[in-house]
Design a protein around this motif. Structure first.
Motif, PDB file in Angstrom:
ATOM      1  N   ARG A 194       0.803  -1.231   0.000  1.00  0.00           N
ATOM      2  CA  ARG A 194       0.000   0.000   0.000  1.00  0.00           C
ATOM      3  C   ARG A 194       0.831   1.274   0.000  1.00  0.00           C
ATOM      4  O   ARG A 194       0.382   2.304  -0.461  1.00  0.00           O
ATOM      5  CB  ARG A 194      -0.980  -0.008   1.160  1.00  0.00           C
ATOM      6  N   GLN A 195       2.050   1.231   0.530  1.00  0.00           N
ATOM      7  CA  GLN A 195       2.912   2.410   0.496  1.00  0.00           C
ATOM      8  C   GLN A 195       3.565   2.583  -0.871  1.00  0.00           C
ATOM      9  O   GLN A 195       4.045   3.657  -1.199  1.00  0.00           O
ATOM     10  CB  GLN A 195       3.990   2.318   1.585  1.00  0.00           C
ATOM     11  N   LYS A 247      -0.051   2.625  -6.183  1.00  0.00           N
ATOM     12  CA  LYS A 247      -1.090   3.634  -6.209  1.00  0.00           C
ATOM     13  C   LYS A 247      -2.043   3.315  -7.362  1.00  0.00           C
ATOM     14  O   LYS A 247      -1.718   2.544  -8.248  1.00  0.00           O
ATOM     15  CB  LYS A 247      -0.472   5.018  -6.384  1.00  0.00           C
ATOM     16  N   ARG A 297      -3.751   4.435 -10.620  1.00  0.00           N
ATOM     17  CA  ARG A 297      -3.604   5.420 -11.691  1.00  0.00           C
ATOM     18  C   ARG A 297      -4.837   5.379 -12.585  1.00  0.00           C
ATOM     19  O   ARG A 297      -5.266   4.318 -13.013  1.00  0.00           O
ATOM     20  CB  ARG A 297      -2.357   5.145 -12.532  1.00  0.00           C
ATOM     21  N   ASP A 325       3.485   1.763  -9.482  1.00  0.00           N
ATOM     22  CA  ASP A 325       4.461   2.088  -8.441  1.00  0.00           C
ATOM     23  C   ASP A 325       5.360   3.251  -8.851  1.00  0.00           C
ATOM     24  O   ASP A 325       6.294   3.599  -8.146  1.00  0.00           O
ATOM     25  CB  ASP A 325       5.304   0.867  -8.075  1.00  0.00           C
ATOM     26  N   ILE A 341      -1.142  13.812  -7.562  1.00  0.00           N
ATOM     27  CA  ILE A 341      -1.555  12.764  -6.627  1.00  0.00           C
ATOM     28  C   ILE A 341      -2.677  13.304  -5.758  1.00  0.00           C
ATOM     29  O   ILE A 341      -2.587  14.395  -5.207  1.00  0.00           O
ATOM     30  CB  ILE A 341      -0.390  12.288  -5.749  1.00  0.00           C
ATOM     31  N   ASP A 359      -5.064  12.100  -2.590  1.00  0.00           N
ATOM     32  CA  ASP A 359      -5.258  11.116  -1.521  1.00  0.00           C
ATOM     33  C   ASP A 359      -6.689  11.224  -1.013  1.00  0.00           C
ATOM     34  O   ASP A 359      -7.137  12.289  -0.595  1.00  0.00           O
ATOM     35  CB  ASP A 359      -4.273  11.359  -0.381  1.00  0.00           C
ATOM     36  N   ILE A 394      -6.571   5.887  -0.264  1.00  0.00           N
ATOM     37  CA  ILE A 394      -6.045   5.519  -1.574  1.00  0.00           C
ATOM     38  C   ILE A 394      -5.334   6.724  -2.168  1.00  0.00           C
ATOM     39  O   ILE A 394      -5.829   7.850  -2.085  1.00  0.00           O
ATOM     40  CB  ILE A 394      -7.187   5.107  -2.541  1.00  0.00           C
ATOM     41  N   SER A 395      -4.184   6.484  -2.795  1.00  0.00           N
ATOM     42  CA  SER A 395      -3.510   7.530  -3.558  1.00  0.00           C
ATOM     43  C   SER A 395      -3.836   7.326  -5.024  1.00  0.00           C
ATOM     44  O   SER A 395      -3.560   6.265  -5.592  1.00  0.00           O
ATOM     45  CB  SER A 395      -1.991   7.461  -3.348  1.00  0.00           C
ATOM     46  N   ILE A 406      -3.193   8.554  -8.850  1.00  0.00           N
ATOM     47  CA  ILE A 406      -2.236   9.262  -9.701  1.00  0.00           C
ATOM     48  C   ILE A 406      -2.945   9.627 -11.006  1.00  0.00           C
ATOM     49  O   ILE A 406      -3.616   8.789 -11.607  1.00  0.00           O
ATOM     50  CB  ILE A 406      -1.014   8.388 -10.059  1.00  0.00           C
TER      51      ILE A 406
END
Length: 115
Positions: free
Chosen positions: A29-30, A33, A35, A54, A62, A64, A68-69, A71
């Motif tokens: 999760r880090q 993301k 897209r 990634d 980005i 947030d 969730i991030s 992109i």
């Protein structure tokens, strides 16, 4: 990476956020993301595309939301800003669906649009 102004936004429904979270392992999760981007084609000119990514490029935005991030590249953001991404899961279909207030024309399947 761009900081977004209050005029640029993309939101997720809880269904979409939960589906994205189910696709990404907790330890990823880090790194990974969600897209969203557009490509030319489809019934009405543009198609929505989604992928787990990634890589964040220099001019990506980005957002947030709900853990969730998201992109979005600088070209796509102008066409999908203000949109809400939902996840539909029923007997007929399982897919991400974009509710885009900028879309003047959409196809019946909901995967392409025109402005």
């Amino acid at each position: 990476m761009h900081t977004l102004s209050s005029k640029i936004s993309i939101t997720l429904t809880l269904n979409a956020a939960n589906k994205i979270k189910s696709l990404i392992l907790p330890e990823q999760r880090q790194i990974l993301k969600f897209r969203i981007f557009i490509i030319g084609g489809g019934c009405n000119g543009f198609q929505y595309q989604f992928k787990l990514d990634d890589t964040v490029h220099k001019h990506d935005c980005i957002i947030d939301t709900l853990g969730i991030s998201i992109i979005v590249d600088k070209i796509s953001i102008q066409y999908i800003s203000g949109s809400c991404i939902d996840y539909i899961d029923n007997l007929n279909e399982s897919k991400f669906k974009v509710n885009n207030p900028q879309a003047k024309i959409t196809c019946n399947c909901g995967s392409s649009f025109d402005i």
